[in-house]
Design an enzyme around this catalytic site. Structure first.
Site, mmCIF file in Angstrom:
data_model
loop_
_atom_site.group_PDB
_atom_site.id
_atom_site.type_symbol
_atom_site.label_atom_id
_atom_site.label_comp_id
_atom_site.label_asym_id
_atom_site.label_seq_id
_atom_site.Cartn_x
_atom_site.Cartn_y
_atom_site.Cartn_z
ATOM 1 N N PHE A 65 0.878 -1.300 -0.149
ATOM 2 C CA PHE A 65 -0.008 -0.083 -0.079
ATOM 3 C C PHE A 65 0.861 1.184 -0.135
ATOM 4 C CE2 PHE A 65 -2.717 -3.417 1.325
ATOM 5 C CZ PHE A 65 -3.801 -2.967 0.873
ATOM 6 N N ALA A 66 0.689 2.265 -0.927
ATOM 7 C CA ALA A 66 1.503 3.373 -0.902
ATOM 8 C C ALA A 66 0.487 4.447 -1.275
ATOM 9 C CB ALA A 66 2.449 3.448 -1.987
ATOM 10 N N LYS A 69 2.105 10.353 0.649
ATOM 11 C CA LYS A 69 3.323 10.449 0.461
ATOM 12 C C LYS A 69 4.025 9.091 0.440
ATOM 13 C CE LYS A 69 3.421 15.497 1.576
ATOM 14 N NZ LYS A 69 3.410 16.271 2.942
ATOM 15 N N TYR A 70 3.528 8.322 0.972
ATOM 16 C CA TYR A 70 4.149 6.896 1.021
ATOM 17 C C TYR A 70 4.809 6.552 -0.366
ATOM 18 C CZ TYR A 70 3.667 6.079 5.967
ATOM 19 O OH TYR A 70 3.855 6.529 7.437
ATOM 20 N N ASP A 155 4.875 -3.856 4.523
ATOM 21 C CA ASP A 155 4.651 -2.380 4.679
ATOM 22 C C ASP A 155 5.520 -2.079 3.615
ATOM 23 O OD1 ASP A 155 3.155 -2.195 7.147
ATOM 24 O OD2 ASP A 155 4.452 -1.105 8.231
ATOM 25 N N PRO A 178 10.790 -6.911 15.857
ATOM 26 C CA PRO A 178 12.198 -6.793 16.210
ATOM 27 C C PRO A 178 12.543 -6.105 17.744
ATOM 28 C CG PRO A 178 12.021 -5.188 14.539
ATOM 29 C CD PRO A 178 10.668 -6.184 14.572
ATOM 30 N N GLU A 247 -2.272 -4.478 13.944
ATOM 31 C CA GLU A 247 -1.478 -5.204 14.459
ATOM 32 C C GLU A 247 -1.854 -5.688 15.674
ATOM 33 O OE1 GLU A 247 3.063 -4.264 14.446
ATOM 34 O OE2 GLU A 247 2.584 -3.697 16.605
HETATM 35 C C1 2GW Z 1 -0.200 7.819 7.438
HETATM 36 C C2 2GW Z 1 -0.119 8.603 8.764
HETATM 37 C C3 2GW Z 1 -0.029 7.888 9.755
HETATM 38 C C4 2GW Z 1 0.565 6.687 9.544
HETATM 39 C C5 2GW Z 1 0.401 6.024 8.234
HETATM 40 C C6 2GW Z 1 0.031 6.545 7.149
HETATM 41 C C7 2GW Z 1 0.271 5.797 5.999
HETATM 42 C C8 2GW Z 1 0.298 4.690 5.762
HETATM 43 C C9 2GW Z 1 0.063 6.870 4.703
HETATM 44 O O1 2GW Z 1 -0.221 8.152 4.614
HETATM 45 N N1 2GW Z 1 0.163 5.898 3.621
HETATM 46 C C10 2GW Z 1 0.221 4.560 3.515
HETATM 47 O O2 2GW Z 1 0.402 4.063 2.193
HETATM 48 N N2 2GW Z 1 0.492 4.105 4.494
HETATM 49 C C11 2GW Z 1 0.449 2.600 4.495
HETATM 50 O O3 2GW Z 1 0.378 1.822 5.768
HETATM 51 C C12 2GW Z 1 1.989 1.955 4.195
HETATM 52 O O4 2GW Z 1 1.831 0.716 3.295
HETATM 53 C C13 2GW Z 1 2.554 1.709 5.364
HETATM 54 O O5 2GW Z 1 3.898 1.072 5.206
HETATM 55 C C14 2GW Z 1 1.393 1.257 6.394
HETATM 56 C C15 2GW Z 1 1.568 1.343 7.670
HETATM 57 O O6 2GW Z 1 2.056 2.720 8.233
HETATM 58 P P1 2GW Z 1 3.463 3.041 8.550
HETATM 59 O O7 2GW Z 1 4.413 2.402 7.964
HETATM 60 O O8 2GW Z 1 3.508 4.308 8.722
HETATM 61 O O9 2GW Z 1 3.469 2.561 10.135
HETATM 62 P P2 2GW Z 1 4.476 2.056 11.137
HETATM 63 O O10 2GW Z 1 5.825 1.528 10.327
HETATM 64 O O11 2GW Z 1 4.721 2.582 12.459
HETATM 65 O O12 2GW Z 1 3.722 0.590 11.150
HETATM 66 C C16 2GW Z 1 3.352 -0.367 12.166
HETATM 67 O O13 2GW Z 1 1.963 -0.062 12.751
HETATM 68 C C17 2GW Z 1 0.980 -0.020 11.825
HETATM 69 C C18 2GW Z 1 -0.330 0.174 12.932
HETATM 70 O O14 2GW Z 1 -0.116 1.137 13.719
HETATM 71 C C19 2GW Z 1 0.556 -1.200 11.282
HETATM 72 O O15 2GW Z 1 0.353 -2.199 11.832
HETATM 73 C C20 2GW Z 1 2.230 -1.580 10.179
HETATM 74 O O16 2GW Z 1 1.963 -2.702 9.800
HETATM 75 C C21 2GW Z 1 3.112 -1.549 11.376
HETATM 76 O O17 2GW Z 1 4.265 -1.972 10.805
HETATM 77 MN MN MN Z 2 5.948 0.649 8.431
#
Ligand code: 2GW
Ligand code: MN
Length: 297
Positions: A65-66, A69-70, A155, A178, A247
């Protein structure tokens, strides 16, 4: 006749003194209490395991998912995946985005495919993160049945640095977070409020799994995404949101549906982790990101 016996005994003594196990690791657990393997460097023979799966003509669907800005993470993700992820096997990436025009043009290898699917923009990031389960469930049900054998959901703010291949395949596969490897259970950030469907009572739970990578056979992952989605819907109806969103629900699911294979933190690293000692190779890792810069509001 006693010479071969003598040589054999000498060999066994040598192996014992120099701690040479036939294979495997002695410094980490490489099997769970329910006898699922935990994959670490040194627990498998990559040439052998590649040759076994080569005969099976498998396809690995990989979802990403992107949104917003991802999309900036895609180039590194895809380029590094082409270098390290299921090299030599058929991989079909399914990329969900609200900005198809921002998808970089990455050259894919032979038998590597990318399908881009447009999804609506969402403002609340929790909805992006949790909405993934619904979209994944539909993708598996409606499109993948005859298209793939296994699926991994990853992710996008990540990058590959080492081999991630057929050693990771199984019916239901979870990755140990981790930060929570080798720490006592009371540290795990499970959902502890009874009102949430993700509730795990104190003293229960085996491992803490990351939401950033999970997978398995189509059938098992379909059941996982369907169940997590339903549980999150019940929570929404009760105006409660689990502490770590999907999660938390994933961890609840894995408590009652034990994964058949676990991947060590080699398969999902993060800059600050506590278990560095035993991790001899980082295969896949969250990239450092400036949250204020990439997240909406
Ligand atoms: C936007 C605002 C705040 C958080 C995420 C996003 C966002 C996420 C976005 O603007 N666009 C988007 O494509 N995403 C997707 O969601 C993208 O694939 C990203 O890798 C995924 C999870 O968001 P992320 O990577 O910022 O969160 P992490 O790295 O803190 O992820 C952990 O916690 C999440 C739940 O709180 C999920 O469980 C995730 O799988 C965990 O790794
Ligand atoms: Mn992530």
């Amino acid at each position: 006749c006693s010479v071969p016996i003598f040589l054999f005994v000498l060999f066994i003594c040598f192996c014992t003194v120099y701690h040479i196990p036939p294979h495997g690791r002695t410094d980490v657990a490489s099997v769970t209490p329910w006898l699922a393997p935990i994959v670490w460097e040194g627990t498998f023979d990559s040439t052998l395991i590649d040759s076994i799966y080569k005969q099976q003509n498998i396809t690995v669907a990989t979802t990403l998912f992107a949104l917003g800005k991802y999309t900036r993470f895609l180039k590194d993700f895809l380029e590094s995946a082409e270098e390290h992820y299921f090299v030599g096997f058929r991989v079909h990436y399914y990329l969900f985005t609200d900005l198809p025009e921002a998808i970089p043009n990455v050259k894919l290898g032979q038998e590597r495919y990318l399908t881009v699917k447009k999804v609506p923009s969402l403002n609340r990031w929790q909805d992006i993160s949790m909405g993934r389960m619904e979209i994944l469930k539909k993708l598996i049900e409606n499109e993948l049945a005859n298209e793939a054998d296994y699926i991994f959901c990853l992710d996008v703010d990540t990058k590959f640095y080492g081999r991630w291949s057929v050693e990771t395949l199984g019916h239901l596969v979870g990755v140990i977070h981790p930060w929570f490897f080798n720490v006592p259970r009371f540290i795990f950030t499970y959902e502890h409020r009874r009102e949430s469907q993700a509730y795990i009572p104190a003293g229960e739970g085996d491992y803490y799994f990351t939401g950033a990578a999970f997978g398995g056979s189509l059938k098992d992952v379909q059941n996982l995404t369907k169940t997590c989605r339903e549980q999150m819907n019940i929570d929404a109806a009760n105006s409660i949101e689990a502490i770590w969103h999907e999660e938390s629900h994933l961890n609840k699911y894995f408590l009652y549906n034990k994964p058949s294979k676990l991947l060590s933190p080699e398969y999902l690293w993060r800059d600050i982790s506590m278990s560095a000692g035993q991790v001899k190779i980082i295969r896949f890792s969250h990239v450092a990101k400036n949250n204020a810069e990439v997240r909406p509001n």
